[in-house]
Design a protein around this motif. Structure first.
Motif, mmCIF file in Angstrom:
data_model
loop_
_atom_site.group_PDB
_atom_site.id
_atom_site.type_symbol
_atom_site.label_atom_id
_atom_site.label_comp_id
_atom_site.label_asym_id
_atom_site.label_seq_id
_atom_site.Cartn_x
_atom_site.Cartn_y
_atom_site.Cartn_z
ATOM 1 N N PHE B 459 -7.671 15.572 9.703
ATOM 2 C CA PHE B 459 -8.530 14.730 10.557
ATOM 3 C C PHE B 459 -8.442 13.270 10.114
ATOM 4 O O PHE B 459 -8.415 12.354 10.939
ATOM 5 C CB PHE B 459 -9.976 15.210 10.495
ATOM 6 C CG PHE B 459 -10.252 16.404 11.376
ATOM 7 C CD1 PHE B 459 -10.285 16.265 12.766
ATOM 8 C CD2 PHE B 459 -10.495 17.670 10.835
ATOM 9 C CE1 PHE B 459 -10.549 17.362 13.583
ATOM 10 C CE2 PHE B 459 -10.741 18.757 11.646
ATOM 11 C CZ PHE B 459 -10.770 18.611 13.028
ATOM 12 N N ALA B 462 -5.324 11.654 11.368
ATOM 13 C CA ALA B 462 -5.463 11.316 12.792
ATOM 14 C C ALA B 462 -6.266 10.037 12.946
ATOM 15 O O ALA B 462 -5.917 9.145 13.736
ATOM 16 C CB ALA B 462 -6.121 12.468 13.538
ATOM 17 N N HIS B 463 -7.322 9.924 12.163
ATOM 18 C CA HIS B 463 -8.168 8.739 12.272
ATOM 19 C C HIS B 463 -7.415 7.488 11.821
ATOM 20 O O HIS B 463 -7.573 6.413 12.407
ATOM 21 C CB HIS B 463 -9.442 8.935 11.442
ATOM 22 C CG HIS B 463 -10.367 7.749 11.513
ATOM 23 N ND1 HIS B 463 -11.046 7.413 12.669
ATOM 24 C CD2 HIS B 463 -10.682 6.814 10.590
ATOM 25 C CE1 HIS B 463 -11.764 6.320 12.446
ATOM 26 N NE2 HIS B 463 -11.558 5.932 11.188
ATOM 27 N N ALA B 469 -9.947 8.549 16.997
ATOM 28 C CA ALA B 469 -10.058 9.910 16.467
ATOM 29 C C ALA B 469 -11.243 9.939 15.514
ATOM 30 O O ALA B 469 -11.547 8.926 14.872
ATOM 31 C CB ALA B 469 -8.772 10.287 15.749
ATOM 32 N N SER B 511 -6.972 22.432 14.594
ATOM 33 C CA SER B 511 -7.511 21.316 15.364
ATOM 34 C C SER B 511 -7.118 19.987 14.747
ATOM 35 O O SER B 511 -6.813 19.024 15.457
ATOM 36 C CB SER B 511 -9.037 21.413 15.439
ATOM 37 O OG SER B 511 -9.382 22.579 16.133
ATOM 38 N N ASN B 515 -5.228 17.000 16.517
ATOM 39 C CA ASN B 515 -5.709 15.616 16.550
ATOM 40 C C ASN B 515 -4.621 14.635 16.122
ATOM 41 O O ASN B 515 -4.501 13.537 16.676
ATOM 42 C CB ASN B 515 -6.927 15.452 15.637
ATOM 43 C CG ASN B 515 -8.231 15.698 16.393
ATOM 44 O OD1 ASN B 515 -8.222 16.308 17.461
ATOM 45 N ND2 ASN B 515 -9.327 15.224 15.842
ATOM 46 N N GLN B 518 -2.343 14.254 18.933
ATOM 47 C CA GLN B 518 -3.040 13.449 19.937
ATOM 48 C C GLN B 518 -3.001 11.967 19.554
ATOM 49 O O GLN B 518 -2.680 11.098 20.378
ATOM 50 C CB GLN B 518 -4.494 13.953 20.017
ATOM 51 C CG GLN B 518 -5.373 13.250 21.002
ATOM 52 C CD GLN B 518 -5.066 13.693 22.433
ATOM 53 O OE1 GLN B 518 -4.184 13.152 23.072
ATOM 54 N NE2 GLN B 518 -5.809 14.680 22.921
ATOM 55 N N ALA B 519 -3.319 11.704 18.293
ATOM 56 C CA ALA B 519 -3.374 10.310 17.839
ATOM 57 C C ALA B 519 -1.999 9.667 17.937
ATOM 58 O O ALA B 519 -1.866 8.518 18.363
ATOM 59 C CB ALA B 519 -3.878 10.253 16.396
ATOM 60 N N GLU B 790 -9.000 14.419 24.923
ATOM 61 C CA GLU B 790 -10.119 14.548 23.994
ATOM 62 C C GLU B 790 -9.666 14.888 22.583
ATOM 63 O O GLU B 790 -8.751 15.669 22.387
ATOM 64 C CB GLU B 790 -11.061 15.664 24.481
ATOM 65 C CG GLU B 790 -11.864 15.268 25.693
ATOM 66 C CD GLU B 790 -12.650 13.988 25.452
ATOM 67 O OE1 GLU B 790 -13.587 14.032 24.629
ATOM 68 O OE2 GLU B 790 -12.327 12.962 26.079
ATOM 69 N N TYR B 791 -10.337 14.318 21.626
ATOM 70 C CA TYR B 791 -10.147 14.722 20.237
ATOM 71 C C TYR B 791 -11.129 15.836 19.904
ATOM 72 O O TYR B 791 -12.229 15.901 20.462
ATOM 73 C CB TYR B 791 -10.427 13.555 19.299
ATOM 74 C CG TYR B 791 -9.292 12.571 19.222
ATOM 75 C CD1 TYR B 791 -8.113 12.919 18.587
ATOM 76 C CD2 TYR B 791 -9.421 11.300 19.767
ATOM 77 C CE1 TYR B 791 -7.062 12.011 18.505
ATOM 78 C CE2 TYR B 791 -8.381 10.391 19.676
ATOM 79 C CZ TYR B 791 -7.193 10.752 19.043
ATOM 80 O OH TYR B 791 -6.167 9.859 18.958
ATOM 81 N N ARG B 793 -13.869 17.058 17.576
ATOM 82 C CA ARG B 793 -14.745 16.198 16.777
ATOM 83 C C ARG B 793 -15.493 16.936 15.665
ATOM 84 O O ARG B 793 -16.134 16.304 14.849
ATOM 85 C CB ARG B 793 -15.734 15.448 17.676
ATOM 86 C CG ARG B 793 -14.994 14.564 18.659
ATOM 87 C CD ARG B 793 -15.773 13.381 19.175
ATOM 88 N NE ARG B 793 -14.826 12.453 19.802
ATOM 89 C CZ ARG B 793 -14.320 11.375 19.195
ATOM 90 N NH1 ARG B 793 -14.686 11.062 17.985
ATOM 91 N NH2 ARG B 793 -13.451 10.618 19.830
#
Ligand SMILES: Cc1cc2nc3c(=O)[nH]c(=O)nc-3n(C[C@H](O)[C@H](O)[C@H](O)COP(=O)(O)O)c2cc1C
Ligand code: SF4
Ligand code: FES
Lengths: 425, 902, 154
Positions: B459, B462-463, B469, B511, B515, B518-519, B790-791, B793
């Protein structure tokens, strides 16, 4: 014609090495100061202009080799300079002389080379059996370090040069420049694929120059005296002096520094004193075990890279092995091929299979078991191992004495067949 | 593309390739040894020599090694030049000096590249008449047999083993014509890919040691195109059979998946087919004993059961084909079909499918993984869970350094040049896993932590890539810095890849991987993802749907169902003894279909002998959601039949005559396409049974198949008619079309002049490229054109070690954790025993010592094992081997105390 | 197990190369200087010290002829069998040595005093035939002078 002997003139008659102080007294390390004031590229240009060709056997122009090394701030680092002191070609004993007699001259040459290619690290790659040379080179390196000629800020300049002695553990292949790189990296000394050439990616993947000891020893003198002087030393178009040697049954086997292009006849008759009493000259390997035989008809060949090649052989290391009429040429070639078969690294098929086969056939000849088809097989093996057919130059080198022996000493092979024994035994 | 001239004729060639590659791609027969399509060129053997001419006027030319010369525009070569021809024959002559000429007793005979090349070069008569060198052979473990005298010094073995597969317990020793290839001392080869030496070695130095026990020549084997059933990757295989036993498995080239190599579980794990544990006849419980009954009796019993039961439920299986599972569903009805795996696993699989469907990042095939230049492995011990993938990831780290080669214009196939340039530099490969993995040696960084922490790291990456994210709070400095480095590497890559999967049983981990994809996508960086899955048809089962296993338990417990049909699923490996006992003893009738006697089948009332992958056809869906068809290699003993056929017969027996229309596999597939639209595309995985080439079927047996008329002569002097195969376009015979079949139907690689595996050259569009007409398989999951943005969360909280309790997780073992392969002798030998592993500091604090006998308790059941202490295991985590007796049926991860047994 | 001395000497070589493996040949020679040869156990120990596998290291060890992977006598005789020495009478020297020591090439005398090995050209061809005993080079050797030379090695 001059008879200067820049490489050997300062050596002591007793054969001890010159100390740092003694070496400096005869002008040693002067050239380094000069080189440090020059732009690296100018050093390379000077060496190119001098016409210096590598003394390790292949005769590649030295300056031109250096010019492929990436120079400047963006070049990969560290860069390496290596003195090839592996000298293992049978019949060759010239580098030993330089190493034992004047190790500082080699170090000075290495410093010049390092300056030209901006190398930060240098190695002397020495064969293990050269124990005395090893001691003396180590001593010279220690002296040079304590004088501040090596290490950080050499000679008070901005430059650093670490120089190490690496003592090898045997194998002729270590002298082949890319095999040497593998050996120095602690690997099996197989040759490497080119490209990349060592100048671009060599030791530990960094730009590297490998140079023969004698080649390097010439550099201080070229720097000190200039390109024209160096050219003037020679009798032919190939510049400089050459360490020539002779072994075999001559009266005075030995080693001499003479103008490049000295004829074989001079070497044989004047310097070696001719054949031993009661023996006749039959042939010669002019430049070590991996060169083609030359015979009587070639005695007036000027021993330089170009002329020796024209005569059908190679200058090689310039140390000749003389064959007399009481020694069996077949036996001699058997001995040579046994050496090459034994030293094959085992990488490419023509080499590992062809050379041992040739050795076995020659052994059969010596036992009186050879026949005519064996001669065809031997001829086949020489073409099998021709340049380009193998991965490195070892096997083609091995083919040279064999193919020329088949040409010049065919009669002797036939006598082995017909008499079913070696006529000399 | 470039025009090159071969013997004065112009040809199109790929200028990025070498001349050998070009010649083979063009269909020329140019012999070679040291070159290998996956290993590149090193110029050692000198076998591929051709004459090169500098200009059209150059009449003299010079010999070059085709494998070392780029096929650039205007290159002129001659293959037929007499000097080149003589030289090539000479190379064979050289190699043959020491070769023992023991072809009649050599396992490689008949499929030997050396034999082929000898014939191809025309070297016939031996001129070398001196003694040969001889060697002592080594014991190299249960899979690989060693016979060094046959060596021709091509160096392929060391190059594969050390450079390609990363093993360092094998080498070349000595020099000249006596180089020795083996180990420093006798011992089991450590690489999980050692078995490939069998195919990599062009002669019989390394051969299949398990095949040796019941050896058969390639030409006498009956093959089928098949798919490995021992993990979720779907590597393609060619199983070979003779006299009703499965003799061996060899690699079946697939340009997107396995390429030229298999893992040793896949290659050596199929002995279960011949096991004496096989169920070969129906067995019915009478007076408390299972007794063999005829097919008719079995079906009569089924009729009685099915017509008298109030509710019949079916439990499917992730190791059974789509068709078998679908047939079960058809037999019991959609409402009564249970997937055979727990909700937890189903949820993870569905999460994976969601990601694939969403189209954030396309699924990467193994081939694509090799081309990735930055990789993050999140949560997986790939080597043990999806073994063949490890070999591909190992190649990915070479992508980064290729840039150096490009700068110097050194072609990628010039293998040793590229390796020397690269030295030790490797492209980024980050491995975040619970503990050390077998890929760590090529990783740029490794990170070991609890699953929740791995997810948090993901995570965080991703952020770092995209502020939108979700952020992760409470990260350590170390985690933050690592996340930054990973993000940096992925961001600056040409083709970044994220690998995750089911082995740490965490939705959060999956997940987190999603993410990251996705990012990357949102920041304009196309990436790829790959998920590992546990079994050969896990994804197929998830696509088919079905209710979770616990609901089946509940249905019987609540007396909502009284009859259970279990399809190819040993429930005791999945669920606790209590739960499975309750199911099997609670139901009035239990019918089990399976290959091997196991804990579940012994409790059944009726056991039906189900054909294995080698005796049946079907479709499996791999981790990329690629549906692939496997075909029956041989006809089993009469009572053994495909699970779907048993189920069809059962349905008919229960009175539903319409199912008589399911005459062959295609009918099942067709009704599956109607009933389950998600699986409709599976019908395109391979041509159907009506497919013919020039009016004929594809023969399963090589043209040289021998002894057919004599094989059964002890029973019947007249040769029986070959069995029919209603299910496929393949015949159980050597008769059939001589044409090259479409890729899903290629049973084995053979081509005129090419008897060895190297014959794959002749089946590819381009060397090492796709098979002609495309690689086998069809995707079942289509990625959405407009991915949702959507991420996820819900970032998990930091992992908190328990107070006197440990989070127990399963560790997978390539040898031992998989149900069927453990029946192979060698796999069993290499499997670990039961153990519980714990961090060294934890052990110290708990006053436990290595080899202490410890006990832990999950779901009120206690288990015992020997303690292993590992510094690489995070504190607070303990691990037990997955699927290894007696530690089976434990649902993990879960918490337990760990105490020494007095 | 490597002795502290051996280990120290090996570690002293490390700064001379950018990679550990590059020291491996030096390391084997250090062990050989102390023990005469490099045993299987030493291969394992050196490999471990340098972060290599035993297989990595032994592949290197068996390439080089001056790494002894078998025990040798107190003195190793390296008899040059290359071309110039061959011309100058190597064979007679060889015969005499074999007879005197009662060994063939590759063998060690029963009193473990000498091991006899062939060696390629020692680079002293102008003083052929030549041989080395331990670190000492002997040149212009005749069968008779050789007897004398051997006496100095007990
Ligand atoms: C098998 C083989 C052995 C060689 N041995 C040596 C050697 O011992 N010393 C040497 O200087 N060059 C040797 N060479 C030549 C080197 O490869 C290389 O060309 C040389 O060191 C370059 O230095 P130079 O240009 O100064 O001659 C050998 C070449 C081959 C093929
Ligand atoms: S063992 Fe096989 S692969 Fe290895 S060099 Fe010999 S022939 Fe080649
Ligand atoms: S295949 Fe080209 S040299 Fe071996």
């Amino acid at each position: 014609m001059t008879s200067e002997r820049p490489l050997t003139k300062d050596m002591k008659p007793g054969g001890e090495a010159l100390s740092l102080r003694e070496y400096e007294r005869v002008g040693g390390y002067h050239s380094v100061h000069k080189a440090l004031r020059m732009d690296p590229k100018n050093v390379t240009d000077l060496v190119t202009k001098s016409g210096l060709r590598g003394r390790g056997g292949a005769g590649f122009p030295t300056g031109s080799k250096w010019s492929f090394v990436p120079i400047g701030p963006d070049a990969p680092r560290p860069k390496y300079l290596i003195a090839n002191a592996d000298e293992m070609e049978p019949g060759t004993f010239k580098d030993r002389y330089l190493l034992e007699g004047n190790p500082h001259q080699l170090l000075e040459g290495m410093m010049i080379g390092a300056r030209a290619i901006e190398a930060e690290v240098a190695y002397v790659f020495l064969r293990a059996e050269y124990v005395l040379a090893g001691k003396r080179v180590a001593q010279a390196i220690a002296e040079a370090y304590s004088a501040g000629y090596l290490g950080h800020r050499i000679f008070g300049s901005e430059l650093n040069l670490e120089l190490y002695l690496h003592v090898s553990a045997g194998r002729y292949m270590c002298g082949e420049e890319t095999g040497l790189l593998n050996a120095l990296e602690g690997k099996r000394a197989n040759p490497r694929t080119k490209p990349p050439y060592p100048q671009v990616s060599g030791l530990f993947g960094k730009p590297t120059i490998v140079q023969n000891v004698e080649t390097l020893a010439n550099l201080p003198h070229i720097l000190n005296n200039g390109a024209d002087w160096f050219k003037s030393l020679s009798r032919t178009a190939d510049a400089g002096t050459k360490l020539y040697g002779a072994s075999g049954k001559v009266k005075r086997p030995g080693l001499w520094e003479l103008p490049m292009g000295t004829t074989m006849r001079e070497l044989l008759e004047e310097h070696s004193g001719g054949m031993q009493d009661g023996l006749k000259f039959r042939g010669v390997l002019p430049g070590g075990a991996s060169t083609d035989f030359l015979t009587e008809q070639h005695l007036d060949v000027k021993m330089d890279f170009t002329e020796t090649q024209k005569a059908g052989s190679r200058l090689g290391t310039g140390t000749m092995i003389v064959l007399d009429d009481q020694t069996c040429p077949v036996g001699m070639v058997w001995n040579l091929e046994d050496f090459f078969a034994q030293e094959s690294c085992g990488w490419c098929t023509p080499c590992w299979s062809g050379l041992r086969w040739a050795e076995r056939i020659l052994g059969a000849f010596e036992r009186g078991e050879g026949n005519e088809t064996d001669l065809e097989k031997l001829t086949w093996i020489t073409s099998f191992c021709a340049p380009g057919h193998t991965f490195c130059a070892l096997a083609p080198g091995a083919a040279e004495p064999l193919q020329s022996a088949l040409k010049y000493f065919r009669e002797d092979f036939l006598r082995h067949i017909h008499e079913k024994r070696c006529p000399w035994r | 593309m470039a025009i090159i001239y071969i013997d004065d004729k112009p040809h199109q060639a790929d200028a990025k390739q070498n001349l050998l590659h070009a010649c083979l791609s063009l269909g020329f027969n140019l012999p070679y040894f040291c070159w290998h399509p996956a290993l590149g060129s090193v110029g050692a053997c000198r076998q591929c020599a051709v004459k090169q001419f500098r200009t059209p006027d150059d009449k003299h030319g010079h010999l070059v090694m085709a494998c070392m010369i780029p096929a650039v525009e205007g290159t002129r070569i001659s293959i037929h030049d007499p000097e080149a021809v003589a030289f090539r024959a000479g190379i064979i002559e050289g190699m043959m000096q020491n070769h023992p000429h023991d072809c009649p007793v050599c396992d490689e005979g008949g499929e030997c590249h050396l034999q082929d090349m000898t014939v191809m070069t025309g070297h016939n008569y031996r001129r070398y008449d001196f003694p040969k060198r001889t060697f002592r052979n080594q014991y190299l473990g249960p899979f690989v047999n060693h016979e060094m005298n046959r060596c021709i010094q091509c160096y392929r073995c060391v190059r594969f083993y050390r450079e390609y597969a990363g093993g360092n317990d094998f080498n070349v020793f000595g020099i000249r014509n006596t180089a020795y290839f083996g180990r420093y001392q006798d011992g089991v080869l450590e690489s999980e890919f050692a078995g490939n030496l069998d195919e990599v070695c062009p002669t019989g130095v390394f051969t299949d040691a398990t095949h040796k026990h019941h050896y058969t020549r390639k030409w006498d084997l009956q093959f089928a195109p098949s798919v490995c059933v021992h993990c979720g990757l779907g590597c393609n295989i060619s199983p070979g059979e003779r006299y009703g036993t499965l003799r061996r498995i060899v690699n079946r080239y697939h340009g997107d998946i396995n390429g030229y190599f298999l893992c040793d579980r896949g290659r050596h794990g199929s002995e279960f087919v011949n096991s004496d544990q096989r169920i070969r006849q129906a067995r019915l419980r009478r007076n408390g004993q299972l007794q063999a009954v005829s097919k008719a009796e079995a079906l009569e019993h089924i009729r009685q059961v099915l017509t008298s039961s109030s509710r019949v439920i079916g439990i499917g299986s992730p190791r059974a084909s789509l068709e078998a599972n679908f047939a079960l569903r058809a037999a019991v009805g959609e409402r009564n079909f249970f997937a055979g795996i727990f909700q937890r696993e189903l949820r993870l699989l569905n999460r994976v499918l969601d990601v694939l469907r969403n189209g954030l990042a396309p699924a990467a095939s193994l081939r694509e993984m090799e081309n990735s230049d930055a990789v993050l492995v999140l949560g997986e011990d790939v080597t043990n869970y999806a073994p063949r993938m490890a070999l591909s990831l190992r190649q990915s780290v070479r992508q980064g350094p290729m840039a150096m080669a490009d700068k110097l214009k050194i072609p990628h196939w010039l293998d040793h040049s590229v390796r020397e340039l690269a030295q030790d530099s490797k492209g980024p490969l980050f491995i975040a896993s619970i503990a050390a993995t077998r890929l760590d040696d090529v990783a740029s960084e490794t990170y070991h932590a609890a699953p929740d922490e791995l997810a948090r790291l993901g995570f965080a990456v991703a952020h770092k890539l995209d502020d939108n994210a979700p952020a992760v709070s409470g990260l350590t400095l170390e985690q933050t810095a690592l996340a930054e480095r990973i993000a940096q590497a992925l961001r600056s890559a040409r083709q970044p890849l994220i690998v995750s999967g089911l082995s740490c049983h965490s939705t959060a981990v999956i997940s987190a991987a999603a993410n990251i994809a996705q990012a990357l996508r949102r920041t304009g960086q196309p990436s790829r993802v790959t998920f590992t899955v546990p079994e050969c048809n896990s994804v197929g089962l998830a696509l088919l749907g079905g209710r979770p296993l616990e609901d089946a338990f509940a249905a019987v417990r609540n007396r909502a169902a009284d009859t259970v049909i279990v399809l190819e699923n040993d429930l005791y490996r999945r669920a606790s003894v209590q739960d499975v006992d309750a199911l099997l003893l609670g139901a009035k009738h239990v019918i089990v279909l399976d290959h091997l006697t196991n804990a579940t089948s012994t409790k059944a009332e009726l056991v039906l002998p189900a054909a294995t992958f080698a005796e049946s056809d079907g479709t499996l869906v791999n981790n990329e959601a690629r549906a692939q068809r496997f075909f029956q290699t041989f006809v089993p003993q009469p009572d053994v039949q495909e699970s779907w056929r048993w189920l069809r017969d059962a349905i008919i027996a229960s009175g539903r005559q319409d199912f008589a229309a399911w005459e062959n596999l295609d009918h099942v597939i067709a009704s599956m396409a109607v009933e389950v639209p998600a699986l409709a595309a599976a019908s395109k995985a391979a041509p159907d049974a009506t497919f013919r080439m020039s009016g004929a079927k594809v023969p399963r047996q090589p043209e040289r198949y021998s002894g057919r008329t004599a094989m059964l002569a002890n029973i019947d002097l007249s040769e029986p008619k070959p069995p029919d195969d209603p299910d496929s376009p393949l015949s159980f015979s050597m008769e059939g079309s001589p044409d090259q079949p479409p890729s899903p139907l290629i049973p084995f690689a053979w081509s005129p002049g090419w008897n060895s595996y190297q014959a794959w050259n002749k089946f590819q569009e381009e060397i090492a490229g796709p098979l002609r007409g495309g690689n086998p398989g069809v995707p079942l999951v289509e990625a959405a054109a407009q991915p949702q943005q959507e991420y996820v969360r819900d970032v998990p909280a930091p992992f908190q070690p328990g107070d006197g309790e440990w989070l127990i997780v399963p560790f997978y073992h390539i040898f031992g954790s998989e149900e069927l392969s453990i029946h192979s002798h060698g796999v069993k030998q290499l499997s670990p025993g039961a153990y519980l592993a714990m961090n060294d500091k934890d052990a110290e604090r708990a006053r436990l010592r290595p080899e202490d006998r410890i006990e832990f308790t999950i779901a009120a059941i206690s288990y015992q094992a020997a303690l292993k202490v590992r510094a690489d295991l995070p504190q607070g985590i303990a691990a037990i081997p997955a699927g290894i007796e007696p530690l089976q049926g434990i649902q993990l991860p879960d918490w337990s105390r760990i105490v020494r047994v007095a | 197990m490597l002795t502290p001395e051996e280990r120290q000497e090996i570690e002293a070589e490390l700064p001379r190369y950018p990679q550990k493996q590059a020291v491996c040949i030096d390391a084997m020679k250090i062990v050989q200087r102390h023990r005469g040869w490099v045993s299987d156990e030493s291969i394992r120990d050196i490999a471990e010290l340098l972060g290599m596998s035993a297989d990595d290291l032994d592949g290197v060890a068996t390439f080089y002829n001056l790494i002894h992977r078998k025990p040798v006598g107190r003195h190793v005789i390296l008899l040059c069998n290359s071309v110039s020495c061959w011309i100058m009478g190597y064979e007679r020297l060889h015969q005499r040595l074999c007879k005197r020591l009662g060994v063939q090439f590759g063998e060690t005398t029963s009193d473990e005093r000498f091991t006899l090995l062939p060696i390629v050209c020692l680079g002293t061809c102008d003083h052929a035939p030549a041989l080395m005993i331990g670190n000492d080079l002997h040149v212009d050797v005749t069968p008779d002078s050789m007897d004398q030379v051997l006496e100095n090695y007990r």
